[in-house]
Design a protein around this motif. Structure first.
Motif, PDB file in Angstrom:
ATOM      1  N   SER A 118       0.833  -1.198   0.000  1.00  0.00           N
ATOM      2  CA  SER A 118       0.000   0.000   0.000  1.00  0.00           C
ATOM      3  C   SER A 118       0.872   1.253   0.000  1.00  0.00           C
ATOM      4  O   SER A 118       2.031   1.230   0.425  1.00  0.00           O
ATOM      5  N   ARG A 119       0.322   2.353  -0.459  1.00  0.00           N
ATOM      6  CA  ARG A 119       1.029   3.622  -0.488  1.00  0.00           C
ATOM      7  C   ARG A 119       0.437   4.556   0.566  1.00  0.00           C
ATOM      8  O   ARG A 119      -0.770   4.634   0.722  1.00  0.00           O
ATOM      9  N   ALA A 120       1.317   5.255   1.253  1.00  0.00           N
ATOM     10  CA  ALA A 120       0.865   6.193   2.287  1.00  0.00           C
ATOM     11  C   ALA A 120       0.530   7.525   1.625  1.00  0.00           C
ATOM     12  O   ALA A 120       1.309   8.477   1.643  1.00  0.00           O
ATOM     13  N   GLU A 121      -0.631   7.587   0.993  1.00  0.00           N
ATOM     14  CA  GLU A 121      -1.058   8.813   0.335  1.00  0.00           C
ATOM     15  C   GLU A 121      -2.572   8.918   0.451  1.00  0.00           C
ATOM     16  O   GLU A 121      -3.269   7.955   0.758  1.00  0.00           O
ATOM     17  N   GLY A 122      -3.099  10.109   0.222  1.00  0.00           N
ATOM     18  CA  GLY A 122      -4.527  10.308   0.372  1.00  0.00           C
ATOM     19  C   GLY A 122      -4.900  10.491   1.836  1.00  0.00           C
ATOM     20  O   GLY A 122      -4.053  10.674   2.705  1.00  0.00           O
ATOM     21  N   THR A 123      -6.190  10.446   2.096  1.00  0.00           N
ATOM     22  CA  THR A 123      -6.699  10.668   3.447  1.00  0.00           C
ATOM     23  C   THR A 123      -6.866   9.339   4.171  1.00  0.00           C
ATOM     24  O   THR A 123      -7.592   8.464   3.705  1.00  0.00           O
ATOM     25  N   ALA A 124      -6.190   9.193   5.286  1.00  0.00           N
ATOM     26  CA  ALA A 124      -6.291   7.965   6.073  1.00  0.00           C
ATOM     27  C   ALA A 124      -7.614   7.934   6.835  1.00  0.00           C
ATOM     28  O   ALA A 124      -8.179   8.983   7.150  1.00  0.00           O
ATOM     29  N   PRO A 125      -8.139   6.743   7.142  1.00  0.00           N
ATOM     30  CA  PRO A 125      -9.359   6.655   7.944  1.00  0.00           C
ATOM     31  C   PRO A 125      -9.155   7.310   9.318  1.00  0.00           C
ATOM     32  O   PRO A 125      -8.127   7.097   9.963  1.00  0.00           O
ATOM     33  N   ARG A 126     -10.128   8.082   9.745  1.00  0.00           N
ATOM     34  CA  ARG A 126     -10.040   8.754  11.038  1.00  0.00           C
ATOM     35  C   ARG A 126     -11.099   8.270  12.015  1.00  0.00           C
ATOM     36  O   ARG A 126     -10.981   8.506  13.222  1.00  0.00           O
ATOM     37  N   THR A 127     -12.134   7.639  11.500  1.00  0.00           N
ATOM     38  CA  THR A 127     -13.224   7.141  12.340  1.00  0.00           C
ATOM     39  C   THR A 127     -13.530   5.703  11.959  1.00  0.00           C
ATOM     40  O   THR A 127     -13.070   5.210  10.914  1.00  0.00           O
ATOM     41  N   VAL A 128     -14.316   5.035  12.803  1.00  0.00           N
ATOM     42  CA  VAL A 128     -14.724   3.663  12.485  1.00  0.00           C
ATOM     43  C   VAL A 128     -15.555   3.643  11.202  1.00  0.00           C
ATOM     44  O   VAL A 128     -15.436   2.723  10.386  1.00  0.00           O
ATOM     45  N   ASP A 129     -16.390   4.650  11.012  1.00  0.00           N
ATOM     46  CA  ASP A 129     -17.167   4.732   9.773  1.00  0.00           C
ATOM     47  C   ASP A 129     -16.242   4.800   8.557  1.00  0.00           C
ATOM     48  O   ASP A 129     -16.502   4.162   7.528  1.00  0.00           O
ATOM     49  N   ASP A 130     -15.170   5.590   8.673  1.00  0.00           N
ATOM     50  CA  ASP A 130     -14.186   5.670   7.582  1.00  0.00           C
ATOM     51  C   ASP A 130     -13.573   4.303   7.318  1.00  0.00           C
ATOM     52  O   ASP A 130     -13.418   3.879   6.166  1.00  0.00           O
ATOM     53  N   LEU A 131     -13.193   3.620   8.394  1.00  0.00           N
ATOM     54  CA  LEU A 131     -12.515   2.328   8.275  1.00  0.00           C
ATOM     55  C   LEU A 131     -13.415   1.294   7.613  1.00  0.00           C
ATOM     56  O   LEU A 131     -12.998   0.588   6.680  1.00  0.00           O
ATOM     57  N   LEU A 132     -14.657   1.204   8.076  1.00  0.00           N
ATOM     58  CA  LEU A 132     -15.571   0.219   7.505  1.00  0.00           C
ATOM     59  C   LEU A 132     -16.002   0.622   6.100  1.00  0.00           C
ATOM     60  O   LEU A 132     -16.250  -0.245   5.250  1.00  0.00           O
ATOM     61  N   GLY A 133     -16.075   1.921   5.862  1.00  0.00           N
ATOM     62  CA  GLY A 133     -16.380   2.386   4.505  1.00  0.00           C
ATOM     63  C   GLY A 133     -15.280   2.025   3.533  1.00  0.00           C
ATOM     64  O   GLY A 133     -15.542   1.660   2.379  1.00  0.00           O
ATOM     65  N   TRP A 134     -14.010   2.123   3.998  1.00  0.00           N
ATOM     66  CA  TRP A 134     -12.882   1.704   3.166  1.00  0.00           C
ATOM     67  C   TRP A 134     -12.984   0.226   2.818  1.00  0.00           C
ATOM     68  O   TRP A 134     -12.836  -0.164   1.655  1.00  0.00           O
ATOM     69  N   LEU A 135     -13.245  -0.631   3.834  1.00  0.00           N
ATOM     70  CA  LEU A 135     -13.342  -2.068   3.569  1.00  0.00           C
ATOM     71  C   LEU A 135     -14.501  -2.357   2.620  1.00  0.00           C
ATOM     72  O   LEU A 135     -14.375  -3.183   1.707  1.00  0.00           O
ATOM     73  N   ASP A 136     -15.608  -1.668   2.804  1.00  0.00           N
ATOM     74  CA  ASP A 136     -16.750  -1.878   1.913  1.00  0.00           C
ATOM     75  C   ASP A 136     -16.406  -1.467   0.482  1.00  0.00           C
ATOM     76  O   ASP A 136     -16.807  -2.136  -0.480  1.00  0.00           O
ATOM     77  N   SER A 137     -15.637  -0.388   0.335  1.00  0.00           N
ATOM     78  CA  SER A 137     -15.251   0.035  -1.015  1.00  0.00           C
ATOM     79  C   SER A 137     -14.323  -0.990  -1.669  1.00  0.00           C
ATOM     80  O   SER A 137     -14.370  -1.197  -2.887  1.00  0.00           O
ATOM     81  N   VAL A 138     -13.507  -1.655  -0.853  1.00  0.00           N
ATOM     82  CA  VAL A 138     -12.622  -2.693  -1.388  1.00  0.00           C
ATOM     83  C   VAL A 138     -13.433  -3.866  -1.929  1.00  0.00           C
ATOM     84  O   VAL A 138     -13.229  -4.315  -3.061  1.00  0.00           O
ATOM     85  N   VAL A 139     -14.372  -4.372  -1.134  1.00  0.00           N
ATOM     86  CA  VAL A 139     -15.122  -5.552  -1.576  1.00  0.00           C
ATOM     87  C   VAL A 139     -16.051  -5.214  -2.735  1.00  0.00           C
ATOM     88  O   VAL A 139     -16.261  -6.038  -3.637  1.00  0.00           O
ATOM     89  N   ARG A 140     -16.577  -4.001  -2.748  1.00  0.00           N
ATOM     90  CA  ARG A 140     -17.406  -3.607  -3.889  1.00  0.00           C
ATOM     91  C   ARG A 140     -16.552  -3.426  -5.142  1.00  0.00           C
ATOM     92  O   ARG A 140     -16.964  -3.778  -6.248  1.00  0.00           O
TER      93      ARG A 140
END
Length: 222
Positions: free
Chosen positions: A27-49
């Motif tokens: 992974s690359r350390a760029e862009g906006t990192a998750p800051r909340t649980v909603d961000d984190l789960l939204g990231w995982l959901d975007s991966v599977v979608r």
């Protein structure tokens, strides 16, 4: 860290091993990192979608197990089966000696401290050298992001969990008392299957002993 298990899993499933954002790896350390649980789960959901998955089985180890459980509680209709390997802070807290040993590493991570900590937790069991190098160098040199920690689920949430769930515990681990945790799960959440891998520790999972872990994972995922 799933390199020792991929062959067995891939014989039955299409396997996607996802790097955590900001972690050492590809992974690359760029862009906006998750800051909340909603961000984190939204990231995982975007991966599977993005992978085009409808329903899928989900497995996670340690912090990954925390994320997997939080995701399943949020979107149970997406997950067909759940495997949690030595999950931290999902059903009970961690042992104080483990937290005390981890504190210096968290405050000022170095390669030496990471190796020393893993050496202590695994009881000097043999480990894959490439994996340990990546872990140690990542702790010391990879750009860090703030760890987003999902809240431990309530007893009510866990009782309402309908996804087939298996917890695979490290019998020789030092992160928590596996016997006590197995007892808690058996008494309070009898619908959850518990498998204890006697020779495993928290930091040898899921790599070793891979034959037992492979069998437990394949049984968990159906």
């Amino acid at each position: 860290m799933w390199f020792a298990n991929v062959a067995a899993l891939a014989a039955r499933y299409r396997v996607h091993a996802v790097d955590l954002m900001g972690d050492a790896g590809r992974s690359r350390a760029e862009g906006t990192a998750p800051r909340t649980v909603d961000d984190l789960l939204g990231w995982l959901d975007s991966v599977v979608r993005g992978l085009g998955l409808g329903t899928f089985a989900l497995a996670g180890h340690s912090y990954g197990a925390m994320i997997a459980l939080a995701y399943v509680l949020r979107q149970p209709e997406r997950v067909s089966a759940l495997a949690l390997l030595d999950p931290t802070s999902c059903f009970a807290g961690m042992r104080m000696p483990y937290l005390a040993r981890a504190a210096p590493l968290l405050l000022r991570p170095t390669e030496k401290r990471q190796r020393r900590f893993v050496d202590w937790e695994t009881g000097r069991r043999p480990l894959d050298g490439d994996w340990l190098d990546l872990l140690a160098r990542g702790a010391a040199h990879f750009p860090a992001t703030k760890l987003v920690v999902p809240k431990r689920p309530s007893s009510r949430q866990l009782r309402e969990l309908e996804v087939r769930t298996t917890v695979i515990l490290a019998g020789a681990g030092r992160a928590h008392d596996s016997e006590r945790l197995a007892g808690i799960l058996g008494e309070e959440h009898p619908g959850i299957t518990v498998v204890t891998v006697g020779e495993a520790t928290h930091h040898t999972l899921p790599m070793s002993p891979h034959d037992e872990v492979d069998a437990a994972l394949l049984g968990a995922l159906g």
